[in-house]
Structures are given as C-alpha cells and as structure tokens.
Design an enzyme around this catalytic site. Structure first.
Site, PDB file in Angstrom:
ATOM      1  N   GLU A 107      77.382  51.856  72.228  1.00 55.32           N
ATOM      2  CA  GLU A 107      76.797  51.676  73.549  1.00 55.32           C
ATOM      3  C   GLU A 107      76.167  53.023  73.870  1.00 55.32           C
ATOM      4  OE1 GLU A 107      78.128  50.217  77.978  1.00 55.32           O
ATOM      5  OE2 GLU A 107      79.118  51.916  77.062  1.00 55.32           O
ATOM      6  N   ASP A 160      82.153  53.163  73.013  1.00 56.65           N
ATOM      7  CA  ASP A 160      81.863  53.116  74.447  1.00 56.65           C
ATOM      8  C   ASP A 160      81.120  54.361  74.954  1.00 56.65           C
ATOM      9  OD1 ASP A 160      82.602  51.754  77.102  1.00 56.65           O
ATOM     10  OD2 ASP A 160      83.363  53.781  77.437  1.00 56.65           O
ATOM     11  N   HIS A 178      80.741  41.959  78.799  1.00 52.77           N
ATOM     12  CA  HIS A 178      81.692  42.029  79.907  1.00 52.77           C
ATOM     13  C   HIS A 178      81.187  42.867  81.085  1.00 52.77           C
ATOM     14  CE1 HIS A 178      82.073  45.666  77.684  1.00 52.77           C
ATOM     15  NE2 HIS A 178      82.811  46.193  78.639  1.00 52.77           N
ATOM     16  N   ASP A 179      80.015  43.482  80.950  1.00 56.17           N
ATOM     17  CA  ASP A 179      79.447  44.270  82.048  1.00 56.17           C
ATOM     18  C   ASP A 179      78.264  43.564  82.694  1.00 56.17           C
ATOM     19  OD1 ASP A 179      81.193  46.410  81.580  1.00 56.17           O
ATOM     20  OD2 ASP A 179      79.822  47.347  80.150  1.00 56.17           O
ATOM     21  N   ASP A 186      87.405  48.598  70.388  1.00 54.15           N
ATOM     22  CA  ASP A 186      86.607  49.438  71.265  1.00 54.15           C
ATOM     23  C   ASP A 186      87.088  50.881  71.132  1.00 54.15           C
ATOM     24  OD1 ASP A 186      84.827  49.877  73.614  1.00 54.15           O
ATOM     25  OD2 ASP A 186      85.128  47.724  73.859  1.00 54.15           O
ATOM     26  N   ASP A 220     102.193  34.914  81.543  1.00 54.46           N
ATOM     27  CA  ASP A 220     102.218  35.953  82.590  1.00 54.46           C
ATOM     28  C   ASP A 220     100.858  36.097  83.294  1.00 54.46           C
ATOM     29  OD1 ASP A 220     100.716  37.204  80.676  1.00 54.46           O
ATOM     30  OD2 ASP A 220     101.953  39.011  80.522  1.00 54.46           O
TER      31      ASP A 220
HETATM   32  C1  NOJ Z   1      81.042  50.816  79.340  1.00 53.51           C
HETATM   33  C2  NOJ Z   1      82.002  49.668  79.311  1.00 53.51           C
HETATM   34  O1  NOJ Z   1      81.383  48.572  78.703  1.00 53.51           O
HETATM   35  C3  NOJ Z   1      82.388  49.416  80.750  1.00 53.51           C
HETATM   36  O2  NOJ Z   1      83.100  48.208  80.897  1.00 53.51           O
HETATM   37  C4  NOJ Z   1      83.172  50.605  81.226  1.00 53.51           C
HETATM   38  O3  NOJ Z   1      83.454  50.447  82.602  1.00 53.51           O
HETATM   39  C5  NOJ Z   1      82.393  51.916  81.037  1.00 53.51           C
HETATM   40  N1  NOJ Z   1      81.742  51.990  79.772  1.00 53.51           N
HETATM   41  C6  NOJ Z   1      83.304  53.105  81.142  1.00 53.51           C
HETATM   42  O4  NOJ Z   1      84.145  53.170  80.038  1.00 53.51           O
HETATM   43 CA    CA Z   2     100.113  37.074  78.433  1.00 54.91          CA
END
Ligand code: NOJ
Ligand code: CA
Length: 554
Positions: free
Chosen positions: A254, A197, A327-328, A98, A25
């Site tokens: 974080e 987070d 990922h940020d 997370d 998908d």
């Molecule tokens: C930190 C996360 O790593 C990020 O991807 C997210 O957009 C913000 N916190 C808000 O949750």
């Molecule tokens: Ca999939």
C-alpha cells in the site's frame, strides 16, 4: 517482464473480525476462516490476504499492533494459525498477512518503555520532540494534529494515523533491525508473503517545518511532508535485501503518493515490492482519500481514463494489483453503479471490467455477492475512527449535521466491514452471539447461501470468471497479455489483451442504453459475456445495457 508465480494468483481479502465467528463471541476468528476454506476453494481463489490478527487494543481494528509475534486472543492461537496455513496449503490456497511497520500501538512494550523513561533505548524507537506546544501544524490522516502530548512531560510524539498509533523512528537502525527480524520470523513461519501497510509513510521530512494550512483548523495534511519523502528508497532497499529477497515471497505494497515516473524503483525488475495498489480510480469521487466531504462529480470516462492510465504506466515497468474494494473503501456497487447498485447484471459487468485487467486481481470479502453500502442513521452506529473524525471535521468546515452524516455514509470504512452474510438466518449466520458491528440490513436478500444455490447469481458469475482466467485456453493471454485501451462509446470501457498470437477485445457497457461498438475486423468468437447471448455482426457488437463481452480476434 519475467514470469513470476504470483502473477497467476487470484487473491481474496479477509477482514477477519467480520468473516466468520466460530465460537459465538461475535468476533470472526481464525477457526472461522478454517471452516470456510471449502467456500473459498469453491469460489476458486488461490491466495488469501488476512488483515491484521496480531495482538492489538483494536483502536484501528488491528492496524495498531501491540505485539508483532503474538496473536490477538479473540482471533485464536498460533497453533490454529499454523493449522489454517497448512490446511489451506493442502487445498492449493496460499496465505499472506498484513505487515504494519510504519507504526505500532501505543500499548506496544517499546512505546510503553519510551513513555516510562526518557533515557530508555526505546525512546529513540519513536519520534519525540521536546516543547510546550505542538512542534508543527501537520494534520494526521485521521484528523487533528500529528502530535500528541506525553503526560507529565514537556514532550510530544508523532503519529501519522490515530493517536494510539505512534510512528516508529525508521532513522534508528535498531528499529529497522528489530522489524527485519520480525518479518523474517513470519516468513519462516510459512506465509507466502505480505500486504505491506502504509509503507510510504516511513520517511518524514526531517526539518519538521510548518506547512501552508489547508483547512479551517490551521493545519496541513501531513502527507505533504511525511509520505514518499526523498531518502525513503534507502530504507525500502534495505528492507527488501534483509527480508523479502531471502524468500520467494510476494509483497503487495500500500504505497500512496508514488508517482507514475517513480514506479520502476518500486515495482520494476529490481523494485522494492512485487506490486503496489494504485488508488487513483478508487478515490475518483472525493478530492482526496482523507477528505470525504469534498465530493467530486465523475463520469465513466473519468473512471476509464484513471484505470487505463494506471494500467499503461504500470505495464511499462512491472505488475499491477487490481481491486475495486477493500476494507478502507465503500462497496464498489454503491460507489461506481450508484442507482444500479442492486442490478446484478451491472455488478457482474463491473466485476469483469477490473478482473480482466492486466495484473493480479484482488477480491474483497462480500464483493463476490455484490454487497452494497450500509446506511447508518446516527454517528453512534459507526466504529471506524476515520468516519468519526470526518463527521466532526466536515461540520467544522461548514457542513450541516445531515450533510456530515450523508458524506460519511457514502465513504465510511464501516460500509465494507459489516459481518459477512452467510445465510438469511439470524445475524446472517455470521455468529450465534451478538456481532461486534451491526449486520447490514440486506442480509436476507444478499447472502452466500442463496447465491450458491442460484446458477445466475453474482457468486456463480465470479466463480466462472475466476475459472475462465485460471483454466481456459485464454488463460495465458488474460494473465500475461499486453493491455491496450480501445476507443469506445462514451459510457463503455474497452481494452485489448494480446499474447503470442492471441488477441482478446473486452467491452464493458456502463450505461442503461445499448451501445454499438465497431470492430475493424470480424471477431472469431464471443468467448465470455454477461447477460443474453450476443449476436456478432461483421462490423461490430451490440452491447446490451450493463453488458460485458469478451471476443477473440485471432
Ligand atoms: C491502511 C490500512 O488499510 C487502514 O485500514 C489503516 O487504518 C491505516 N493504513 C493505518 O494503518
Ligand atoms: Ca469468535
């Protein structure tokens, strides 16, 4: 500090939407992770951090949760997750999830109830203020006001991130209790812990007063009054006592905004968390993590200084969570190596530099292949909400369209969110369908299959490096050893690790020139290196361009 099980882990971060799609998908899923466990086992990682897979409208790709105790159907079912956890465990791999508890999605039933009825007990689960205009001038992390008007009511609600991510009201005991129950439910489910987070955002300055504007929009960064505010320690202490403390779990927070002299409270012996991420080295190329258009020139010396200052501060009280990608963030190759982003020797050297620091290393998916940024040609190709905000905001601040695009290409969170390139076939073998986000155009050259079949690849290098940290006579020194910076040549990063009579000196040459590093005493042996074999002399080491060398002194 006391030895803890999580100090020996090597963590691999999975962005599930982009890891592997098992059913065509176009979206990666839980069974996709299951299918790829042998790959992760071969790499040698011991713990996975899976980014949010809970129910969510995916406005911020899962960091906007609409149901904490159910999964987003595109990722799979609870049974599949249980199966993944059990199978991984049999293979010696733990899983952490997370934990997003600063905010929910606006589609969460608590928020829906609050919107429906001002007198509902859920109204006080969020931060509402009455009025006909925004209660103050704070700017959210993703741009524009932190306040969003409630339709048909003279009322606003608060969101530190996107407007579909209303902040929970941590002042309300019922909110906290509901969250603790949820946390314990997940720990009972069998996960090894959490990446937590945006946790420093849970306490807001209760005066909600206006701040001095810091942009042409007349607004001021909300972080000044809604991040790491005094009083947060009460909430964090309670969270720890009512949840984490009851389990042998690991917590990686974080926690932006925490000062070095506050680390003891956060990660000291009785700290709120096992470890926290320090972003100071990650954000060295921009004025702040939320203003990508304010670029800052930097040198290897600056990078060295930020990393070593952080290591020394953390070592004093606790344990570090070391990373160069997530990922940020953009890809570390493109950010730190610039024109050398595709130079495999440089990529390996940089990998070793952070990997052998003191702390638990985190590897972000694709980092072990040396993936590079993906340059997009139009704003329409971006998915990440913060890239879109930064694009328009930078133009308001005076940038041209071209400049705005240039800045977001350098920094966009979509750089690291592209689907994982498994091979050089259609869509890099990520999916048989249409990928949810465009594949990077480099998958024909940079992919797992090619690198697994090539002895001198970045993949094999990471595999050897992990094995060396985990299973060699130097393991204890590389894991528990004290770290001390070494004075080096300008473009070289150096540090020493010492433990129970062993001493290892580590050198990383970030320059295209050879560098001679002096040793005050003769080294016993080269124990790990990239590139060609090294000739040690009595007085020093000659580092080749972009070379990493570890030598044993005692
Ligand atoms: C930190 C996360 O790593 C990020 O991807 C997210 O957009 C913000 N916190 C808000 O949750
Ligand atoms: Ca999939």
């Amino acid at each position: 500090m006391k030895k803890q099980w999580w100090q020996r882990e090597v963590v691999y971060q999975i962005y599930p939407k982009s890891f592997y799609d098992s059913n065509g998908d176009g979206i990666g899923d839980i069974n996709g992770i299951l299918e790829k466990l042998p790959y992760l086992k071969e790499l040698g990682v011991t713990m996975l951090w899976i980014c949010p897979i809970y129910q969510s409208p995916m406005d911020d790709n899962g960091y906007d949760i609409s149901d904490y105790l159910n999964l987003a159907p595109e990722f799979g079912t609870m049974e599949q997750l249980k199966n993944l956890i059990d199978t991984a465990k049999e293979m010696g791999i733990k899983i952490i999830m997370d934990l997003v508890i600063n905010h929910t999605s606006d589609e969460h039933k608590w928020f829906q109830e609050a919107l429906k009825d001002k007198n509902s007990p859920y109204h006080d689960f969020y931060i509402f203020k009455e009025g006909t205009k925004e209660p103050n001038n704070w700017r959210s992390v993703f741009g524009t006001s932190v306040w969003e008007k409630v339709p048909d009511r003279e009322e606003y609600f608060f969101h530190a991130f996107g407007k579909k991510q209303p902040d929970l009201n941590w002042e309300n005991e019922k909110v906290r209790e509901a969250l603790y129950d949820m946390v314990n439910t997940w720990l009972d489910f069998g996960i090894a812990g959490f990446r937590v987070d945006a946790i420093t955002f849970i306490k807001k300055d209760q005066t909600y007063k206006n701040l001095e504007p810091d942009g042409v929009d007349g607004l001021a960064k909300c972080t000044k009054a809604s991040r790491n505010q005094s009083g947060i320690e009460v909430f964090l202490q309670e969270l720890k006592e009512k949840t984490f403390d009851k389990y042998q779990c690991v917590t990686v927070a974080e926690a932006p905004g925490v000062q070095y002299d506050e680390l003891d409270q956060f990660i000291g012996e009785n700290g709120f968390f096992s470890m926290i991420f320090d972003f100071r080295h990650a954000d060295l190329d921009v004025a702040s993590g939320s203003e990508w258009f304010k670029r800052v020139p930097w040198t290897v010396k600056d990078l060295n200084k930020r990393i070593m200052t952080s290591q020394m501060a953390i070592q004093k009280v606790g344990w570090s969570a070391n990373f160069i990608e997530n990922h940020d963030q953009p890809r570390a190759t493109s950010k730190y190596l610039l024109a050398e982003e595709r130079n495999e020797e440089a990529v390996k050297m940089m990998g070793a530099m952070y990997f052998f620091l003191k702390g638990t290393p985190f590897i972000y998916q694709g980092q072990e292949l040396g993936m590079v940024n993906f340059e997009r040609e139009s704003i329409d190709d971006f998915n990440d909400i913060s890239s879109i905000d930064q694009y328009y905001r930078s133009m308001k601040e005076g940038c041209t369209k071209e400049e705005a695009l240039y800045y977001i290409n350098l920094r966009s969170r979509d750089n690291s969110r592209t689907p994982f390139p498994w091979n050089d076939e259609k869509n890099g073998g990520f999916t048989t369908g249409t990928p949810w986000l465009k594949m990077t155009e480099t998958y024909k050259e940079i992919n797992a299959k090619e690198q697994m079949g090539r002895e001198d690849s970045i993949f094999h290098f990471y595999k050897n490096m992990i094995d060396f940290r985990q299973h060699s006579e130097y393991s204890d020194c590389l894991i528990y050893g004290e770290i001390t910076p070494i004075a080096t040549n300008e473009d070289v990063i150096g540090y020493e690790r010492t433990y129970e009579g062993k001493k290892i000196k580590c050198y990383y040459n970030f320059s295209k020139e050879s560098k001679k590093e002096t040793l005050e005493e003769e080294a016993k042996a080269v124990i790990f290196h990239t590139g060609d074999q090294i000739e040690l002399s009595k007085t020093g080491i000659l580092l080749k361009p972009y070379q990493a060398v570890l030598v044993c002194m005692e």
